[in-house]
Write a protein that holds these residues in place. Structure first.
Motif, PDB file in Angstrom:
ATOM      1  N   VAL A 288       0.839  -1.197   0.000  1.00  0.00           N
ATOM      2  CA  VAL A 288       0.000   0.000   0.000  1.00  0.00           C
ATOM      3  C   VAL A 288       0.878   1.253   0.000  1.00  0.00           C
ATOM      4  N   HIS A 289       1.943   1.202   0.784  1.00  0.00           N
ATOM      5  CA  HIS A 289       2.881   2.324   0.861  1.00  0.00           C
ATOM      6  C   HIS A 289       3.501   2.602  -0.514  1.00  0.00           C
ATOM      7  N   VAL A 290       3.942   1.546  -1.193  1.00  0.00           N
ATOM      8  CA  VAL A 290       4.536   1.707  -2.524  1.00  0.00           C
ATOM      9  C   VAL A 290       3.494   2.236  -3.504  1.00  0.00           C
ATOM     10  N   ALA A 291       2.284   1.718  -3.440  1.00  0.00           N
ATOM     11  CA  ALA A 291       1.214   2.187  -4.325  1.00  0.00           C
ATOM     12  C   ALA A 291       0.962   3.674  -4.105  1.00  0.00           C
ATOM     13  N   TYR A 292       0.956   4.084  -2.860  1.00  0.00           N
ATOM     14  CA  TYR A 292       0.752   5.499  -2.552  1.00  0.00           C
ATOM     15  C   TYR A 292       1.896   6.349  -3.116  1.00  0.00           C
ATOM     16  N   LEU A 293       3.120   5.912  -2.896  1.00  0.00           N
ATOM     17  CA  LEU A 293       4.268   6.669  -3.388  1.00  0.00           C
ATOM     18  C   LEU A 293       4.237   6.790  -4.906  1.00  0.00           C
ATOM     19  N   LEU A 294       3.909   5.694  -5.592  1.00  0.00           N
ATOM     20  CA  LEU A 294       3.812   5.732  -7.048  1.00  0.00           C
ATOM     21  C   LEU A 294       2.712   6.689  -7.492  1.00  0.00           C
ATOM     22  N   SER A 295       1.576   6.656  -6.799  1.00  0.00           N
ATOM     23  CA  SER A 295       0.456   7.528  -7.175  1.00  0.00           C
ATOM     24  C   SER A 295       0.794   8.999  -6.972  1.00  0.00           C
ATOM     25  N   GLN A 296       1.747   9.277  -6.087  1.00  0.00           N
ATOM     26  CA  GLN A 296       2.169  10.654  -5.835  1.00  0.00           C
ATOM     27  C   GLN A 296       3.324  11.081  -6.740  1.00  0.00           C
ATOM     28  N   GLY A 297       3.722  10.184  -7.634  1.00  0.00           N
ATOM     29  CA  GLY A 297       4.764  10.523  -8.600  1.00  0.00           C
ATOM     30  C   GLY A 297       6.181  10.405  -8.077  1.00  0.00           C
TER      31      GLY A 297
ATOM     32  N   THR B 137      12.632  -3.866  -7.611  1.00  0.00           N
ATOM     33  CA  THR B 137      11.449  -3.029  -7.389  1.00  0.00           C
ATOM     34  C   THR B 137      10.548  -3.041  -8.613  1.00  0.00           C
ATOM     35  N   THR B 138      11.132  -2.845  -9.789  1.00  0.00           N
ATOM     36  CA  THR B 138      10.318  -2.791 -11.001  1.00  0.00           C
ATOM     37  C   THR B 138       9.654  -4.134 -11.282  1.00  0.00           C
ATOM     38  N   LYS B 139      10.333  -5.228 -10.940  1.00  0.00           N
ATOM     39  CA  LYS B 139       9.746  -6.553 -11.144  1.00  0.00           C
ATOM     40  C   LYS B 139       8.620  -6.795 -10.141  1.00  0.00           C
ATOM     41  N   ASP B 140       8.865  -6.493  -8.874  1.00  0.00           N
ATOM     42  CA  ASP B 140       7.869  -6.743  -7.832  1.00  0.00           C
ATOM     43  C   ASP B 140       6.619  -5.889  -7.994  1.00  0.00           C
ATOM     44  N   TYR B 141       6.795  -4.676  -8.488  1.00  0.00           N
ATOM     45  CA  TYR B 141       5.669  -3.742  -8.576  1.00  0.00           C
ATOM     46  C   TYR B 141       5.299  -3.426 -10.021  1.00  0.00           C
ATOM     47  N   ALA B 142       5.647  -4.307 -10.940  1.00  0.00           N
ATOM     48  CA  ALA B 142       5.359  -4.104 -12.364  1.00  0.00           C
ATOM     49  C   ALA B 142       3.880  -3.827 -12.640  1.00  0.00           C
ATOM     50  N   PRO B 143       2.946  -4.567 -12.043  1.00  0.00           N
ATOM     51  CA  PRO B 143       1.529  -4.273 -12.322  1.00  0.00           C
ATOM     52  C   PRO B 143       1.133  -2.846 -11.928  1.00  0.00           C
ATOM     53  N   LEU B 144       1.622  -2.381 -10.795  1.00  0.00           N
ATOM     54  CA  LEU B 144       1.327  -1.007 -10.379  1.00  0.00           C
ATOM     55  C   LEU B 144       1.960   0.008 -11.317  1.00  0.00           C
TER      56      LEU B 144
ATOM     57  N   LYS C 117       1.479   3.979 -15.629  1.00  0.00           N
ATOM     58  CA  LYS C 117       1.872   4.393 -16.974  1.00  0.00           C
ATOM     59  C   LYS C 117       0.631   4.583 -17.845  1.00  0.00           C
ATOM     60  N   ALA C 118      -0.330   3.682 -17.735  1.00  0.00           N
ATOM     61  CA  ALA C 118      -1.566   3.803 -18.514  1.00  0.00           C
ATOM     62  C   ALA C 118      -2.330   5.069 -18.130  1.00  0.00           C
ATOM     63  N   LYS C 119      -2.383   5.370 -16.824  1.00  0.00           N
ATOM     64  CA  LYS C 119      -3.052   6.591 -16.371  1.00  0.00           C
ATOM     65  C   LYS C 119      -2.332   7.827 -16.901  1.00  0.00           C
ATOM     66  N   LEU C 120      -1.015   7.798 -16.873  1.00  0.00           N
ATOM     67  CA  LEU C 120      -0.232   8.917 -17.383  1.00  0.00           C
ATOM     68  C   LEU C 120      -0.525   9.141 -18.863  1.00  0.00           C
ATOM     69  N   GLU C 121      -0.532   8.060 -19.631  1.00  0.00           N
ATOM     70  CA  GLU C 121      -0.811   8.179 -21.062  1.00  0.00           C
ATOM     71  C   GLU C 121      -2.201   8.749 -21.296  1.00  0.00           C
ATOM     72  N   SER C 122      -3.160   8.336 -20.491  1.00  0.00           N
ATOM     73  CA  SER C 122      -4.526   8.843 -20.607  1.00  0.00           C
ATOM     74  C   SER C 122      -4.574  10.339 -20.301  1.00  0.00           C
ATOM     75  N   HIS C 123      -3.869  10.755 -19.258  1.00  0.00           N
ATOM     76  CA  HIS C 123      -3.837  12.176 -18.906  1.00  0.00           C
ATOM     77  C   HIS C 123      -3.185  13.012 -20.006  1.00  0.00           C
ATOM     78  N   VAL C 124      -2.124  12.487 -20.595  1.00  0.00           N
ATOM     79  CA  VAL C 124      -1.441  13.203 -21.677  1.00  0.00           C
ATOM     80  C   VAL C 124      -2.369  13.320 -22.884  1.00  0.00           C
ATOM     81  N   GLU C 125      -3.081  12.233 -23.206  1.00  0.00           N
ATOM     82  CA  GLU C 125      -4.043  12.290 -24.318  1.00  0.00           C
ATOM     83  C   GLU C 125      -5.111  13.344 -24.059  1.00  0.00           C
ATOM     84  N   ASP C 126      -5.648  13.359 -22.835  1.00  0.00           N
ATOM     85  CA  ASP C 126      -6.670  14.355 -22.483  1.00  0.00           C
ATOM     86  C   ASP C 126      -6.110  15.779 -22.608  1.00  0.00           C
TER      87      ASP C 126
END
Length: 83
Positions: A15-24, A42-49, A54-63
């Motif tokens: 949860v902590h890692v997810a929060y940190l990633l969501s905060q950039g 880290t990148t292997k363990d948290y690849a799905p997150l 990355k998908a959210k970022l791409e969506s924001h850039v498209e918008d």
């Protein structure tokens, strides 16, 4: 009936890692915080997150680009109507 939420140390860490990633927060900084010797752990363990972020970022850039394009189109239309 009372519901209990069971948080293990691992789930709290996740949860902590997810929060940190969501905060950039930079993945390298997160890797260091977790005590991983190599960022690939880290990148292997948290690849799905990371993929989700990355998908959210791409969506924001498209918008953003869509908004810029529609603003430009509106300005062009406005200028052509003034002539």
């Amino acid at each position: 009936m009372t519901a209990y939420l069971l948080l293990t140390a691992y789930s709290l860490r996740h949860v902590h890692v997810a929060y940190l990633l969501s905060q950039g927060v930079d993945i390298y900084a997160i890797s260091q915080r977790l005590g991983h010797k190599d960022i690939s752990t880290t990148t292997k363990d948290y690849a799905p997150l990371i993929k989700e972020m990355k998908a959210k970022l791409e969506s924001h850039v498209e918008d953003l680009l869509d908004g810029l394009n529609s603003d430009s189109d509106a300005q062009i239309m406005h200028k052509s109507n003034q002539k």
